[in-house]
Motif scaffolding. Structure first.
Motif, PDB file in Angstrom:
ATOM      1  N   ASP A 104       0.827  -1.205   0.000  1.00  0.00           N
ATOM      2  CA  ASP A 104       0.000   0.000   0.000  1.00  0.00           C
ATOM      3  C   ASP A 104       0.865   1.261   0.000  1.00  0.00           C
ATOM      4  O   ASP A 104       0.580   2.217  -0.713  1.00  0.00           O
ATOM      5  CB  ASP A 104      -0.926   0.029   1.216  1.00  0.00           C
ATOM      6  CG  ASP A 104      -2.075  -0.964   1.089  1.00  0.00           C
ATOM      7  OD1 ASP A 104      -2.315  -1.459  -0.039  1.00  0.00           O
ATOM      8  OD2 ASP A 104      -2.722  -1.245   2.120  1.00  0.00           O
TER       9      ASP A 104
ATOM     10  N   LYS B 167       0.982   4.089  -2.886  1.00  0.00           N
ATOM     11  CA  LYS B 167       0.749   5.506  -2.614  1.00  0.00           C
ATOM     12  C   LYS B 167       1.929   6.350  -3.073  1.00  0.00           C
ATOM     13  O   LYS B 167       1.756   7.436  -3.614  1.00  0.00           O
ATOM     14  CB  LYS B 167       0.496   5.722  -1.132  1.00  0.00           C
ATOM     15  CG  LYS B 167      -0.870   5.272  -0.687  1.00  0.00           C
ATOM     16  CD  LYS B 167      -1.074   5.504   0.787  1.00  0.00           C
ATOM     17  CE  LYS B 167      -2.420   4.968   1.238  1.00  0.00           C
ATOM     18  NZ  LYS B 167      -2.614   5.145   2.681  1.00  0.00           N
TER      19      LYS B 167
ATOM     20  N   ASP C 280       1.835   9.275  -5.802  1.00  0.00           N
ATOM     21  CA  ASP C 280       2.279  10.630  -5.516  1.00  0.00           C
ATOM     22  C   ASP C 280       3.308  11.110  -6.532  1.00  0.00           C
ATOM     23  O   ASP C 280       3.356  12.266  -6.886  1.00  0.00           O
ATOM     24  CB  ASP C 280       2.880  10.725  -4.112  1.00  0.00           C
ATOM     25  CG  ASP C 280       1.828  10.573  -3.017  1.00  0.00           C
ATOM     26  OD1 ASP C 280       0.621  10.740  -3.347  1.00  0.00           O
ATOM     27  OD2 ASP C 280       2.196  10.282  -1.868  1.00  0.00           O
TER      28      ASP C 280
END
Length: 118
Positions: A107, A111, A115
């Motif tokens: 995860d 992320k 980003d």
């Protein structure tokens, strides 16, 4: 007659195929330490059976030593079962913790990749 293929769609398809070929394949059946589900199940069965066999062996040896055949055999057989279940539960907990850690790591990586794309 068939129409000519759209060059933009073909380029987009080639780009998508190139991206997919570059990604490593994830093994969805891997559980912990590279063990598959079947290997993990056998490990747990062996841990349980080993506890019972060792407990029974100790109980039988003590019964032979003291001349009280059924008493220690039954007691240590049950203690071996309990020990096997405890080891089995410890293995299950270890595997669960590794799965949670791997999911958290995945995860965070997703992320971070998201980003970077923004």
């Amino acid at each position: 007659m068939a129409s000519e293929p759209d060059p933009e769609r073909l380029r987009a398809l080639e780009q998508r195929l190139t991206e997919l070929k570059g990604k490593p394949k994830q093994d969805s059946t891997s559980v912990a330490k590279g063990l598959s589900h079947g290997e993990l199940a056998w490990r747990m069965v062996i841990e349980l059976a080993t506890g019972i066999v060792v407990g029974t062996g100790i109980g039988y040896a003590l019964d032979k030593l003291f001349g009280t055949l059924p008493i220690f055999l039954v007691i240590f057989c049950l203690l071996g079962f309990v020990a096997g279940v405890r080891v089995l539960m410890g293995t299950a907990k270890e595997v669960s913790e590794k799965r949670v850690a791997q999911a958290t790591k995945d995860d965070l990586a997703a992320k971070a990749a998201g980003d970077e794309g923004n």
